[in-house]
Design a protein around this motif. Structure first.
Motif, PDB file in Angstrom:
ATOM      1  N   GLY A   1       0.779  -1.226   0.000  1.00 46.58           N
ATOM      2  CA  GLY A   1       0.000   0.000   0.000  1.00 46.58           C
ATOM      3  C   GLY A   1       0.807   1.270   0.000  1.00 46.58           C
ATOM      4  N   ASP A   2       1.959   1.277   0.678  1.00 50.38           N
ATOM      5  CA  ASP A   2       2.722   2.524   0.809  1.00 50.38           C
ATOM      6  C   ASP A   2       4.163   2.423   0.326  1.00 50.38           C
ATOM      7  OD1 ASP A   2       4.005   1.094   2.844  1.00 50.38           O
ATOM      8  OD2 ASP A   2       2.844   2.036   4.429  1.00 50.38           O
ATOM      9  N   THR A   3       4.468   1.427  -0.467  1.00 51.89           N
ATOM     10  CA  THR A   3       5.808   1.269  -1.044  1.00 51.89           C
ATOM     11  C   THR A   3       5.677   0.806  -2.488  1.00 51.89           C
ATOM     12  OG1 THR A   3       6.676   0.605   1.120  1.00 51.89           O
ATOM     13  CG2 THR A   3       8.068   0.183  -0.786  1.00 51.89           C
ATOM     14  N   THR A   4       6.358   1.502  -3.401  1.00 57.43           N
ATOM     15  CA  THR A   4       6.318   1.143  -4.807  1.00 57.43           C
ATOM     16  C   THR A   4       7.710   1.303  -5.402  1.00 57.43           C
ATOM     17  OG1 THR A   4       4.053   2.003  -4.946  1.00 57.43           O
ATOM     18  CG2 THR A   4       5.181   1.583  -7.019  1.00 57.43           C
ATOM     19  N   HIS A   5       8.075   0.416  -6.312  1.00 57.16           N
ATOM     20  CA  HIS A   5       9.334   0.534  -7.047  1.00 57.16           C
ATOM     21  C   HIS A   5       9.025   0.998  -8.466  1.00 57.16           C
ATOM     22  CE1 HIS A   5      11.600  -2.559  -4.296  1.00 57.16           C
ATOM     23  NE2 HIS A   5      11.119  -1.515  -3.645  1.00 57.16           N
ATOM     24  N   PHE A   6       9.482   2.188  -8.800  1.00 58.24           N
ATOM     25  CA  PHE A   6       9.221   2.740 -10.131  1.00 58.24           C
ATOM     26  C   PHE A   6      10.452   2.611 -11.017  1.00 58.24           C
ATOM     27  CE2 PHE A   6       6.410   5.293  -7.316  1.00 58.24           C
ATOM     28  CZ  PHE A   6       5.194   4.947  -7.878  1.00 58.24           C
ATOM     29  N   GLU A   7      10.216   2.526 -12.316  1.00 55.51           N
ATOM     30  CA  GLU A   7      11.314   2.478 -13.281  1.00 55.51           C
ATOM     31  C   GLU A   7      11.701   3.894 -13.691  1.00 55.51           C
ATOM     32  OE1 GLU A   7      10.103   0.030 -16.520  1.00 55.51           O
ATOM     33  OE2 GLU A   7      10.142  -1.825 -15.339  1.00 55.51           O
ATOM     34  N   VAL A   8      13.017   4.141 -13.730  1.00 52.56           N
ATOM     35  CA  VAL A   8      13.552   5.447 -14.126  1.00 52.56           C
ATOM     36  C   VAL A   8      14.798   5.232 -14.975  1.00 52.56           C
ATOM     37  CG1 VAL A   8      12.684   6.702 -12.100  1.00 52.56           C
ATOM     38  CG2 VAL A   8      14.925   5.589 -11.991  1.00 52.56           C
TER      39      VAL A   8
ATOM     40  N   ALA B   1      10.242   3.828  -3.724  1.00 49.91           N
ATOM     41  CA  ALA B   1       9.517   4.952  -3.126  1.00 49.91           C
ATOM     42  C   ALA B   1       8.759   4.527  -1.877  1.00 49.91           C
ATOM     43  CB  ALA B   1       8.534   5.533  -4.144  1.00 49.91           C
ATOM     44  N   ARG B   2       9.003   5.255  -0.793  1.00 46.91           N
ATOM     45  CA  ARG B   2       8.235   5.084   0.456  1.00 46.91           C
ATOM     46  C   ARG B   2       7.378   6.323   0.628  1.00 46.91           C
ATOM     47  NH1 ARG B   2       5.312   4.662   4.194  1.00 46.91           N
ATOM     48  NH2 ARG B   2       5.642   3.552   6.150  1.00 46.91           N
ATOM     49  N   TYR B   3       6.055   6.121   0.744  1.00 56.08           N
ATOM     50  CA  TYR B   3       5.116   7.228   0.752  1.00 56.08           C
ATOM     51  C   TYR B   3       5.217   8.027   2.049  1.00 56.08           C
ATOM     52  CZ  TYR B   3       2.756   4.701  -3.062  1.00 56.08           C
ATOM     53  OH  TYR B   3       2.454   4.051  -4.233  1.00 56.08           O
ATOM     54  N   LEU B   4       5.235   9.343   1.915  1.00 54.95           N
ATOM     55  CA  LEU B   4       5.254  10.236   3.069  1.00 54.95           C
ATOM     56  C   LEU B   4       3.879  10.310   3.728  1.00 54.95           C
ATOM     57  CD1 LEU B   4       7.406  13.101   1.547  1.00 54.95           C
ATOM     58  CD2 LEU B   4       7.976  11.874   3.658  1.00 54.95           C
ATOM     59  N   ALA B   5       3.878  10.542   5.028  1.00 59.54           N
ATOM     60  CA  ALA B   5       2.685  10.888   5.824  1.00 59.54           C
ATOM     61  C   ALA B   5       1.724   9.738   6.073  1.00 59.54           C
ATOM     62  CB  ALA B   5       1.921  12.057   5.187  1.00 59.54           C
ATOM     63  N   ILE B   6       2.065   8.529   5.617  1.00 61.97           N
ATOM     64  CA  ILE B   6       1.099   7.436   5.728  1.00 61.97           C
ATOM     65  C   ILE B   6       1.783   6.121   6.058  1.00 61.97           C
ATOM     66  CG2 ILE B   6       1.185   6.951   3.242  1.00 61.97           C
ATOM     67  CD1 ILE B   6      -1.814   6.218   3.458  1.00 61.97           C
ATOM     68  N   ASP B   7       1.067   5.285   6.786  1.00 61.84           N
ATOM     69  CA  ASP B   7       1.519   3.936   7.091  1.00 61.84           C
ATOM     70  C   ASP B   7       0.327   3.005   6.866  1.00 61.84           C
ATOM     71  OD1 ASP B   7       2.952   1.754   7.921  1.00 61.84           O
ATOM     72  OD2 ASP B   7       2.778   2.183  10.062  1.00 61.84           O
ATOM     73  N   THR B   8       0.357   2.250   5.759  1.00 55.15           N
ATOM     74  CA  THR B   8      -0.755   1.342   5.481  1.00 55.15           C
ATOM     75  C   THR B   8      -0.534   0.017   6.201  1.00 55.15           C
ATOM     76  OG1 THR B   8       0.305   0.452   3.482  1.00 55.15           O
ATOM     77  CG2 THR B   8      -1.137   2.375   3.213  1.00 55.15           C
ATOM     78  N   PRO B   9      -1.606  -0.739   6.428  1.00 56.04           N
ATOM     79  CA  PRO B   9      -1.460  -2.043   7.093  1.00 56.04           C
ATOM     80  C   PRO B   9      -0.564  -2.973   6.275  1.00 56.04           C
ATOM     81  CG  PRO B   9      -3.765  -1.381   6.967  1.00 56.04           C
ATOM     82  CD  PRO B   9      -3.008  -0.432   6.109  1.00 56.04           C
ATOM     83  N   GLU B  10       0.122  -3.892   6.958  1.00 53.20           N
ATOM     84  CA  GLU B  10       1.078  -4.789   6.314  1.00 53.20           C
ATOM     85  C   GLU B  10       0.380  -5.783   5.383  1.00 53.20           C
ATOM     86  OE1 GLU B  10       4.451  -5.117   6.276  1.00 53.20           O
ATOM     87  OE2 GLU B  10       4.474  -3.162   7.222  1.00 53.20           O
ATOM     88  N   SER B  11       1.034  -6.037   4.245  1.00 54.36           N
ATOM     89  CA  SER B  11       0.569  -7.096   3.353  1.00 54.36           C
ATOM     90  C   SER B  11       1.746  -7.873   2.770  1.00 54.36           C
ATOM     91  CB  SER B  11      -0.268  -6.514   2.209  1.00 54.36           C
ATOM     92  OG  SER B  11       0.505  -5.625   1.426  1.00 54.36           O
ATOM     93  N   THR B  12       2.972  -7.581   3.257  1.00 60.07           N
ATOM     94  CA  THR B  12       4.156  -8.254   2.725  1.00 60.07           C
ATOM     95  C   THR B  12       4.917  -9.051   3.773  1.00 60.07           C
ATOM     96  OG1 THR B  12       5.476  -6.261   3.101  1.00 60.07           O
ATOM     97  CG2 THR B  12       4.506  -6.541   0.923  1.00 60.07           C
ATOM     98  N   GLY B  13       4.554  -8.970   5.018  1.00 56.80           N
ATOM     99  CA  GLY B  13       5.193  -9.748   6.074  1.00 56.80           C
ATOM    100  C   GLY B  13       4.106 -10.449   6.852  1.00 56.80           C
ATOM    101  N   GLN B  14       3.973 -10.110   8.127  1.00 57.15           N
ATOM    102  CA  GLN B  14       2.812 -10.572   8.875  1.00 57.15           C
ATOM    103  C   GLN B  14       1.618  -9.749   8.416  1.00 57.15           C
ATOM    104  OE1 GLN B  14       3.067 -11.049  13.074  1.00 57.15           O
ATOM    105  NE2 GLN B  14       5.151 -11.822  13.034  1.00 57.15           N
ATOM    106  N   ILE B  15       0.682 -10.392   7.779  1.00 60.17           N
ATOM    107  CA  ILE B  15      -0.434  -9.695   7.138  1.00 60.17           C
ATOM    108  C   ILE B  15      -1.377  -9.134   8.193  1.00 60.17           C
ATOM    109  CG2 ILE B  15      -2.364  -9.966   5.541  1.00 60.17           C
ATOM    110  CD1 ILE B  15      -0.724 -12.292   4.284  1.00 60.17           C
ATOM    111  N   GLU B  16      -1.789  -7.871   7.994  1.00 58.96           N
ATOM    112  CA  GLU B  16      -2.663  -7.191   8.937  1.00 58.96           C
ATOM    113  C   GLU B  16      -4.026  -6.916   8.299  1.00 58.96           C
ATOM    114  OE1 GLU B  16       0.803  -4.734  11.385  1.00 58.96           O
ATOM    115  OE2 GLU B  16      -0.356  -3.733   9.821  1.00 58.96           O
ATOM    116  N   GLU B  17      -5.011  -6.628   9.149  1.00 60.57           N
ATOM    117  CA  GLU B  17      -6.338  -6.280   8.656  1.00 60.57           C
ATOM    118  C   GLU B  17      -6.256  -5.103   7.690  1.00 60.57           C
ATOM    119  OE1 GLU B  17      -9.663  -6.610  11.793  1.00 60.57           O
ATOM    120  OE2 GLU B  17      -7.841  -6.208  12.934  1.00 60.57           O
TER     121      GLU B  17
END
Length: 447
Positions: free
Chosen positions: A76-83, A95-111
């Protein structure tokens, strides 16, 4: 008549005064049109903060247009863009998004983690244009070398840029992360407050329909693989694609875009024949079981399965069928080498095989130097072979099953000795040596 007329006139005037006062009160509560970041509105009014916030292309903050790629999506809050490599030598902006922390979906999965991840992917994968913006006139990074940025995207060519960071917050798909301290902080805080008030997603107080509530700990296969000792003896729930099912054991794997690798695990289901069709090759499944070590190899066993309760969170179930098997091509030098990845925000180095064990891979142009055949009559795989191969100065072992030709005749060492082969199979560990295990002749091509 005159008194009646006066009463009616008086009533009309009174209503006019009340209407005027009401209108004045409403006008006094309207947002300041000169401030697009922090509108002041009645609590019952929904505000599109994303639509009001504009990308200022004339500010001195750094901006750069980036591209969505095949491996861009992380969560939700991390993306790898091509440049271009003249912007970043790696050709990638993490890219790590500023001002936000979305629930985990890549490690221990959260609601709500899957919902946030899907929302981000849907917006960016179809965007006409994507722009990253820094907080200042220089690029800022977190401790893991990721760009700390605002993500702006155009849904279509004629649309205005929308800020995805704020959009996630406005939709209740993330909590604040030092939000007030950022350049769009007031808007971010207002968006969070509105999502909380409207009880959206994370703030709904409702259960996430995609989150498997129950006693099993929901984790990704990557998290389980890189921290497997921490989960020994625990009941876990993982999702992935079944690559093989043989001898009461299935192999499950899933792809991780951040490391461009598949991670997998053996799944021992024993003699429960009801699980054979559930764990069929190509099935996407959710497996619930206990992590344990078997002769030095970690596996998931003690599976729970009740066909009468297919969506029970404590249950193993099949999600879809007919999915392709990856067989990701790997160079021999990489296979016997090391790989460094991020684990819990920290760089760690592993043997490649430690990460890839139990996943499907392919390798080409292996020269068979020698062949060992199992002849012990007490062994269950009499006739199986170990092909010791070389490619580019690297030695790789290929362990076969008991191979037979179309007429049912046993295929022996003479078919391979001195030949060059391509192979598909599962990464397997034997005597602390990683090898490729090919179960049938369909996985081996002789040049």
């Amino acid at each position: 008549m005159k008194k009646t007329s006066l009463r009616i006139l008086s009533l009309i005037l009174s209503l006019c005064v009340i209407a005027a006062v009401f209108t004045a009160c409403n006008n006094g509560s309207q947002e300041n049109p000169g401030n697009s970041s922090t509108p002041s509105t009645p609590a019952s009014t929904h505000v599109d903060y994303v639509g009001q916030l504009k990308l200022d292309l004339n500010s001195n903050r750094l901006r750069y247009e980036v591209q969505w790629g095949n491996h861009s999506h992380i969560d939700g809050d991390t993306t790898h863009f091509e440049v271009p490599r003249d912007f970043d030598s790696s050709g990638t902006v993490k890219a790590r998004y500023l001002a936000i922390d979305t629930p985990e979906s890549t490690g221990q999965i959260e609601e709500w983690g899957k919902a946030a991840s899907r929302f981000t992917k849907e917006k960016l994968s179809t965007a006409h244009s994507i722009m990253i913006e820094s907080e200042s006139n220089k690029w800022n990074f977190d401790g893991n070398g990721r760009y700390l940025v605002w993500i702006w995207y155009k849904p279509t060519a004629d649309a205005e840029y929308r800020c995805l960071n704020i959009e996630l917050l406005q939709n209740g798909l993330g909590g604040g992360s030092s939000s007030a301290e950022t350049i769009y902080g007031e808007t971010a805080v207002a968006a969070i407050a509105q999502a909380t008030r409207e009880k959206l997603y994370m703030f709904s107080g409702e259960k996430d329909p995609e989150f498997p509530y129950g006693e099993a700990l929901s984790v990704t296969l990557k998290e389980l693989r890189v921290n497997v000792a921490n989960y020994e003896g625990q009941k876990v729930a993982v999702e992935g694609i079944i690559t093989y099912n043989s001898d009461y054991t299935a192999y499950i794997e899933s792809y991780d875009a951040e490391t461009d690798m598949y991670y997998g695990m053996q799944v021992f289901y024993g003699y429960d024949s009801k699980l054979i069709p559930v764990l069929a090759q190509g099935s996407q499944v959710r497996v619930v079981g206990v992590v344990n070590s078997f002769y030095g190899t970690y596996q998931i066993s003690s599976l729970k399965y009740n066909p009468m309760r297919p969506t029970d969170p404590a249950n193993t179930w099949q999600i879809s069928t007919g999915n392709p098997i990856a067989f990701k091509e790997v160079a021999a030098a990489d296979f016997v080498g090391n790989k460094t990845i991020l684990v819990n925000e920290e760089e760690k180095t592993f043997r490649f095989g430690d990460l890839a064990v139990s996943t499907s891979i392919s390798m080409k142009n292996l020269k068979v130097e020698s062949v060992y055949t199992t002849t012990n009559p007490d062994a269950s795989d009499v006739g199986a072979m170990t092909l010791t191969c070389s490619v580019g100065g690297v030695t790789v072992d290929v362990r076969t099953g008991v191979l037979k030709d179309a007429d049912g005749n046993l295929i022996t060492a003479s078919a391979f000795q001195g030949k060059t082969i391509d192979v598909k199979g599962i990464v397997d560990l034997y005597n602390d040596n990683y090898q490729i295990r090919a179960l049938t002749m369909n996985e081996i091509t002789i040049h």
